[in-house]
Design an enzyme around this catalytic site. Structure first.
Site, PDB file in Angstrom:
ATOM      1  N   ASP A 202      -7.336 -20.591 -51.241  1.00 42.29           N
ATOM      2  CA  ASP A 202      -7.319 -19.247 -50.635  1.00 42.29           C
ATOM      3  C   ASP A 202      -8.619 -18.571 -51.052  1.00 42.29           C
ATOM      4  O   ASP A 202      -9.462 -19.183 -51.737  1.00 42.29           O
ATOM      5  CB  ASP A 202      -6.075 -18.448 -51.107  1.00 42.29           C
ATOM      6  CG  ASP A 202      -5.665 -17.348 -50.111  1.00 42.29           C
ATOM      7  OD1 ASP A 202      -6.489 -16.441 -49.874  1.00 42.29           O
ATOM      8  OD2 ASP A 202      -4.539 -17.404 -49.590  1.00 42.29           O
ATOM      9  N   GLY A 226     -12.123 -20.306 -51.829  1.00 44.66           N
ATOM     10  CA  GLY A 226     -13.105 -20.584 -50.788  1.00 44.66           C
ATOM     11  C   GLY A 226     -12.761 -19.855 -49.506  1.00 44.66           C
ATOM     12  O   GLY A 226     -11.844 -19.029 -49.475  1.00 44.66           O
ATOM     13  N   ASP A 227     -13.525 -20.203 -48.456  1.00 44.68           N
ATOM     14  CA  ASP A 227     -13.369 -19.543 -47.159  1.00 44.68           C
ATOM     15  C   ASP A 227     -12.792 -20.558 -46.175  1.00 44.68           C
ATOM     16  O   ASP A 227     -13.302 -21.682 -46.064  1.00 44.68           O
ATOM     17  CB  ASP A 227     -14.758 -19.076 -46.693  1.00 44.68           C
ATOM     18  CG  ASP A 227     -14.699 -18.310 -45.392  1.00 44.68           C
ATOM     19  OD1 ASP A 227     -13.617 -18.272 -44.756  1.00 44.68           O
ATOM     20  OD2 ASP A 227     -15.746 -17.760 -45.003  1.00 44.68           O
ATOM     21  N   HIS A 246      -1.688 -16.900 -37.510  1.00 45.30           N
ATOM     22  CA  HIS A 246      -1.313 -15.732 -36.688  1.00 45.30           C
ATOM     23  C   HIS A 246      -2.248 -14.539 -36.898  1.00 45.30           C
ATOM     24  O   HIS A 246      -2.208 -13.587 -36.137  1.00 45.30           O
ATOM     25  CB  HIS A 246       0.163 -15.349 -36.919  1.00 45.30           C
ATOM     26  CG  HIS A 246       0.445 -14.706 -38.244  1.00 45.30           C
ATOM     27  ND1 HIS A 246       1.626 -14.057 -38.498  1.00 45.30           N
ATOM     28  CD2 HIS A 246      -0.278 -14.615 -39.396  1.00 45.30           C
ATOM     29  CE1 HIS A 246       1.613 -13.591 -39.736  1.00 45.30           C
ATOM     30  NE2 HIS A 246       0.478 -13.920 -40.303  1.00 45.30           N
TER      31      HIS A 246
HETATM   32  C1  LIG Z   1      -0.446 -13.700 -44.360  1.00 42.27           C
HETATM   33  S1  LIG Z   1      -1.095 -14.376 -45.803  1.00 42.27           S
HETATM   34  C2  LIG Z   1      -0.104 -15.838 -46.036  1.00 42.27           C
HETATM   35  C3  LIG Z   1      -0.086 -16.304 -47.451  1.00 42.27           C
HETATM   36  C4  LIG Z   1       0.825 -17.510 -47.736  1.00 42.27           C
HETATM   37  N1  LIG Z   1       0.468 -18.667 -46.927  1.00 42.27           N
HETATM   38  C5  LIG Z   1       2.266 -17.114 -47.500  1.00 42.27           C
HETATM   39  O1  LIG Z   1       2.817 -17.458 -46.454  1.00 42.27           O
HETATM   40  O2  LIG Z   1       2.835 -16.424 -48.368  1.00 42.27           O
HETATM   41  C6  LIG Z   1      -2.650 -15.039 -45.220  1.00 42.27           C
HETATM   42  C7  LIG Z   1      -3.482 -15.638 -46.345  1.00 42.27           C
HETATM   43  O3  LIG Z   1      -4.751 -16.010 -45.784  1.00 42.27           O
HETATM   44  C8  LIG Z   1      -5.738 -15.741 -46.761  1.00 42.27           C
HETATM   45  N2  LIG Z   1      -7.063 -15.613 -46.125  1.00 42.27           N
HETATM   46  C9  LIG Z   1      -7.501 -14.621 -45.303  1.00 42.27           C
HETATM   47  N3  LIG Z   1      -8.776 -14.845 -44.938  1.00 42.27           N
HETATM   48  C10 LIG Z   1      -9.154 -15.991 -45.546  1.00 42.27           C
HETATM   49  C11 LIG Z   1     -10.361 -16.736 -45.563  1.00 42.27           C
HETATM   50  N4  LIG Z   1     -11.442 -16.340 -44.853  1.00 42.27           N
HETATM   51  N5  LIG Z   1     -10.401 -17.861 -46.300  1.00 42.27           N
HETATM   52  C12 LIG Z   1      -9.324 -18.279 -47.028  1.00 42.27           C
HETATM   53  N6  LIG Z   1      -8.143 -17.620 -47.030  1.00 42.27           N
HETATM   54  C13 LIG Z   1      -8.055 -16.491 -46.301  1.00 42.27           C
HETATM   55  C14 LIG Z   1      -5.268 -14.443 -47.397  1.00 42.27           C
HETATM   56  O4  LIG Z   1      -5.868 -14.200 -48.642  1.00 42.27           O
HETATM   57  C15 LIG Z   1      -3.762 -14.651 -47.462  1.00 42.27           C
HETATM   58  O5  LIG Z   1      -3.368 -15.200 -48.686  1.00 42.27           O
END
Ligand SMILES: C[S@@+](CC[C@H](N)C(=O)[O-])C[C@H]1O[C@@H](n2cnc3c(N)ncnc32)[C@H](O)[C@@H]1O
Length: 340
Positions: A202, A226-227, A246
């Site tokens: 994440d 990371g991204d 989503h």
């Molecule tokens: C809606 S949350 C879902 C978290 C987890 N999968 C859950 O269901 O509890 C979306 C996740 O995507 C991560 N996220 C958003 N942009 C991101 C990016 N550019 N790279 C990596 N992770 C990212 C957020 O930090 C967050 O933890």
């Protein structure tokens, strides 16, 4: 007959229209931690008002309104306790949704004030409401960011058993959770499958707050910041993404999926765990979430056909879509041919 239907129709419309009042009342109850104040049993409104820095007469009306919806109960005049439903608003309840509800009041409700603009432009309104895109805002406001992670933890805590019951994770050597938040779901799968090693991926400031250590799994789980649009952890035989796609547009989703395709073994498997929208008028939480994703981020929930199309474009074939005993479904996909 016709006028009976019209009468019912009017009442139904009014009920939908008024439901936002209850939603806002619930947001406030969560924000003020009223359920925590009632953890040891019923208390008079005056005490609750003092503890929450509110006016007793005004707070009474909020409590009475929510008692009418089964959240609190007025055990004697002016003295309120929690119902079994209200218990879930306690911060320490194992199925608590307090952080989720309070944050919906602070972030979602404010962003929805711009929903008309969203309908005209098709663009998410979070930046208009808060001055920067959602993930940047959560990074720059660490308390709000930590609350978001807690809200995701609450969701995952409610959903994880249904996911683990619906999908057979056994035999997985290396499971990579992309956008895995604090690792709540990954920890559940790893605990159930001692043969599996995990990778939690994440944003760097999010994985810093991981809960893998709480589950005693640090020796079996790599934590990678990371991204999702950059390089993803390689070599997993199973990749999963829950409630991640989503938040993004179709173009962004194809880019994320292509990155997964590149990172994974050619015989690997990908699981998308999302609210898949049923066709037709069937009521389903995905439809409200879909509107929320549009208004917040310009993202969307998707139908099975829409996921299939995006997966195909990124070099995957959908094997099956598995329903769970929650509003989430699991889309299982495998690579077709060489990585793009
Ligand atoms: C809606 S949350 C879902 C978290 C987890 N999968 C859950 O269901 O509890 C979306 C996740 O995507 C991560 N996220 C958003 N942009 C991101 C990016 N550019 N790279 C990596 N992770 C990212 C957020 O930090 C967050 O933890």
């Amino acid at each position: 007959m016709g006028s009976d239907i019209a009468q019912d129709g009017s009442l139904q419309l009014l009920e939908i229209s008024e439901s936002f009042i209850y939603a806002r009342a619930l947001h406030l109850a969560a924000e003020l931690k009223l359920a925590d104040l009632l953890a040891d049993g019923p208390r008079p409104t005056a005490e609750l008002a003092e503890a929450s820095a509110t006016r007793p007469a005004a707070l009474y009306r909020l409590l009475r309104a929510l008692a009418g919806r089964g959240v609190f109960t007025e055990v004697e005049t002016g003295r309120f306790g929690l119902t079994p439903v209200g218990e879930c608003l306690r911060s320490d309840h194992p199925r608590s949704v307090r952080a989720t509800v309070a944050q919906a009041g602070r972030l979602t409700a404010k962003t929805f004030n711009h929903a008309e603009e969203v309908l005209r432009t098709g663009e998410g309104a979070f930046t208009t409401a808060f001055g920067q895109p959602v993930w940047d805002y959560l990074q720059e406001h660490p308390d709000e960011g930590a609350d978001f992670d807690t809200a995701m933890h609450e969701h995952s805590r409610i959903e994880r058993d249904a996911i683990v019951a619906a999908y057979d994770f056994s035999g997985t050597a290396r499971l990579v959770d992309i956008g895995g938040g604090d690792g709540t779901l990954l920890a559940t799968v790893l605990t159930a499958h001692p043969e599996t090693a995990g990778v939690l991926f994440d944003l760097p400031h999010v994985v810093e707050r991981h809960r893998i250590g709480d589950a005693g799994l640090t020796d079996r789980c790599e934590i990678v910041g990371g991204d999702v649009f950059g390089e993803l952890p390689a070599g997993g035989d199973l990749y999963m993404m829950k409630s991640v796609l989503h938040g993004w547009t179709d173009r962004e989703v194809v880019s994320i999926l292509t990155g997964c395709r590149r990172a994974m073994k050619p015989d690997g498997t990908l699981l998308l765990i999302e609210r898949v929208i049923p066709v037709g008028d069937t009521p389903h939480s995905s439809k409200a979430f879909d509107l929320a994703m549009l208004v917040m981020a310009g993202g969307q929930e998707r139908t099975q056909d829409e996921y299939t199309e995006l997966l195909t474009e990124a070099g995957f074939r959908v094997e099956r879509v598995i329903g769970t005993d929650s509003s989430l479904s699991i889309v299982e996909a495998v690579p077709t041919g060489a990585a793009l």
